[in-house]
Design a protein around this motif. Structure first.
Motif, PDB file in Angstrom:
ATOM      1  N   VAL A 179     -17.634 -13.246  -0.944  1.00 45.92           N
ATOM      2  CA  VAL A 179     -16.406 -12.802  -0.434  1.00 45.92           C
ATOM      3  C   VAL A 179     -16.669 -13.446   0.970  1.00 45.92           C
ATOM      4  O   VAL A 179     -15.562 -14.283   1.467  1.00 45.92           O
ATOM      5  CB  VAL A 179     -16.405 -11.406  -0.029  1.00 45.92           C
ATOM      6  CG1 VAL A 179     -15.328 -11.133   0.902  1.00 45.92           C
ATOM      7  CG2 VAL A 179     -16.063 -10.739  -1.503  1.00 45.92           C
ATOM      8  N   GLN A 180     -17.452 -13.521   2.009  1.00 44.47           N
ATOM      9  CA  GLN A 180     -17.760 -14.184   3.015  1.00 44.47           C
ATOM     10  C   GLN A 180     -17.650 -15.749   3.038  1.00 44.47           C
ATOM     11  O   GLN A 180     -17.153 -16.348   3.853  1.00 44.47           O
ATOM     12  CB  GLN A 180     -19.039 -13.865   3.795  1.00 44.47           C
ATOM     13  CG  GLN A 180     -18.780 -12.538   4.390  1.00 44.47           C
ATOM     14  CD  GLN A 180     -20.100 -11.899   4.861  1.00 44.47           C
ATOM     15  OE1 GLN A 180     -21.136 -12.033   4.391  1.00 44.47           O
ATOM     16  NE2 GLN A 180     -19.839 -11.198   5.900  1.00 44.47           N
ATOM     17  N   GLN A 212     -11.514 -11.456   6.504  1.00 47.86           N
ATOM     18  CA  GLN A 212     -12.716 -11.102   7.087  1.00 47.86           C
ATOM     19  C   GLN A 212     -13.096  -9.789   6.554  1.00 47.86           C
ATOM     20  O   GLN A 212     -12.529  -8.887   6.112  1.00 47.86           O
ATOM     21  CB  GLN A 212     -12.751 -10.936   8.506  1.00 47.86           C
ATOM     22  CG  GLN A 212     -12.361 -12.245   9.189  1.00 47.86           C
ATOM     23  CD  GLN A 212     -12.604 -12.138  10.592  1.00 47.86           C
ATOM     24  OE1 GLN A 212     -13.754 -12.723  11.176  1.00 47.86           O
ATOM     25  NE2 GLN A 212     -11.509 -11.833  11.459  1.00 47.86           N
ATOM     26  N   LEU A 213     -14.550  -9.783   6.247  1.00 40.82           N
ATOM     27  CA  LEU A 213     -15.487  -8.590   5.749  1.00 40.82           C
ATOM     28  C   LEU A 213     -15.859  -7.835   7.034  1.00 40.82           C
ATOM     29  O   LEU A 213     -16.575  -8.372   7.849  1.00 40.82           O
ATOM     30  CB  LEU A 213     -16.411  -8.948   4.822  1.00 40.82           C
ATOM     31  CG  LEU A 213     -17.246  -7.731   4.262  1.00 40.82           C
ATOM     32  CD1 LEU A 213     -16.398  -6.783   3.665  1.00 40.82           C
ATOM     33  CD2 LEU A 213     -18.537  -8.367   3.759  1.00 40.82           C
ATOM     34  N   VAL A 214     -15.698  -6.652   7.219  1.00 41.98           N
ATOM     35  CA  VAL A 214     -16.219  -5.973   8.367  1.00 41.98           C
ATOM     36  C   VAL A 214     -16.688  -4.586   7.618  1.00 41.98           C
ATOM     37  O   VAL A 214     -16.196  -4.114   6.996  1.00 41.98           O
ATOM     38  CB  VAL A 214     -15.055  -5.194   9.257  1.00 41.98           C
ATOM     39  CG1 VAL A 214     -15.484  -4.683  10.447  1.00 41.98           C
ATOM     40  CG2 VAL A 214     -14.380  -6.489   9.806  1.00 41.98           C
ATOM     41  N   GLN A 249     -11.537 -16.149  -5.091  1.00 41.52           N
ATOM     42  CA  GLN A 249     -12.090 -16.967  -6.217  1.00 41.52           C
ATOM     43  C   GLN A 249     -12.938 -18.117  -5.778  1.00 41.52           C
ATOM     44  O   GLN A 249     -12.725 -18.643  -4.772  1.00 41.52           O
ATOM     45  CB  GLN A 249     -10.679 -17.585  -6.820  1.00 41.52           C
ATOM     46  CG  GLN A 249     -11.112 -18.578  -8.059  1.00 41.52           C
ATOM     47  CD  GLN A 249      -9.841 -18.998  -8.923  1.00 41.52           C
ATOM     48  OE1 GLN A 249      -9.261 -17.987  -9.276  1.00 41.52           O
ATOM     49  NE2 GLN A 249      -9.722 -20.070  -9.060  1.00 41.52           N
ATOM     50  N   GLY A 250     -13.820 -18.380  -6.453  1.00 42.26           N
ATOM     51  CA  GLY A 250     -14.956 -19.514  -6.289  1.00 42.26           C
ATOM     52  C   GLY A 250     -14.496 -20.881  -7.162  1.00 42.26           C
ATOM     53  O   GLY A 250     -13.411 -20.815  -7.464  1.00 42.26           O
ATOM     54  N   PRO A 251     -15.346 -21.754  -7.135  1.00 41.60           N
ATOM     55  CA  PRO A 251     -15.183 -22.733  -7.976  1.00 41.60           C
ATOM     56  C   PRO A 251     -14.789 -22.445  -9.589  1.00 41.60           C
ATOM     57  O   PRO A 251     -15.466 -21.167  -9.936  1.00 41.60           O
ATOM     58  CB  PRO A 251     -16.757 -23.413  -7.964  1.00 41.60           C
ATOM     59  CG  PRO A 251     -17.310 -23.030  -6.862  1.00 41.60           C
ATOM     60  CD  PRO A 251     -17.019 -21.618  -6.624  1.00 41.60           C
TER      61      PRO A 251
END
Length: 207
Positions: free
Chosen positions: A19-20, A43-45, A78-80
């Motif tokens: 996620v980051q 952002q992830l907190v 989403q990634g590659p």
């Protein structure tokens, strides 16, 4: 999200790292049965044992007004991703698509002004600190900051459920897997190249 067992990710640290690294997400809510989506940097907190997804939208974006009435907010990362030709397998089969995706479900609330300032400070720090002339929060004029703050609404989503999938040909044998990586490297598009690198790293990590 439908996730076959081969591709399900349950390692929380691995999910949050993803996620980051892929923090431009899609936030989905509903209003009177109609879906609303916004694409935005997030952002992830972590506060204690609780995780939050934070971000902001334009004041004119009606989605933030759905937070009070929408029981569930969905955020997708989403990634590659890349097309996988079955001609790359030793045995006859059908083509497929490899991808990485994370779905986060939770409830949203509005940030107060101080919380929003802190979130924007962290956001600028993340994307600007490595630059030659970084645009950081404390370097911007009060006039600019005041004007910008009036035009946005900050929010945080309390994470209640996570679903994560890494569909990276884990169900193929080693020969097919390596051939897929090699063929992806031969493709011209960036997504295929990134998928090849990802699969290669994962293969080495898992061996």
């Amino acid at each position: 999200m439908y996730i076959p067992r081969y591709f399900k990710v349950t390692n929380v640290d691995e999910i949050w790292e993803f996620v980051q690294e892929n923090s431009f997400g899609t936030m989905v809510t509903t209003k009177q049965g109609k879906l609303i989506a916004t694409h935005l940097p997030l952002q992830l907190v972590k506060e204690g044992d609780t995780y939050y997804i934070t971000g902001h939208v334009a004041y004119g974006n009606p989605q933030w007004r759905t937070f009070e009435t929408c029981e569930d907010v969905l955020v997708m990362f989403q990634g590659p991703h890349a097309y996988i030709s079955s001609s790359w397998y030793k045995q006859e089969n059908v083509p497929t698509w490899n991808y990485q995706a994370v779905h986060v479900y939770g409830t949203a609330s509005i940030l107060n002004e101080e919380e929003l300032k802190q979130d924007l400070t962290k956001l600028l720090q993340k994307y600007e600190k490595h630059r030659k002339n970084p645009v950081l929060w404390d370097k911007l004029s009060p006039e600019v900051l005041e004007k910008q703050l009036k035009g946005i609404v900050g929010f945080k989503i309390k994470v209640q459920e996570i679903q994560a999938a890494n569909k990276l040909s884990q169900n193929r044998n080693e020969d097919d897997y390596q051939n897929i990586v090699n063929k992806l490297y031969e493709e011209k598009d960036l997504n295929s190249q990134q998928m090849a690198q990802l699969m290669e790293r994962k293969f080495k990590k898992d061996k």
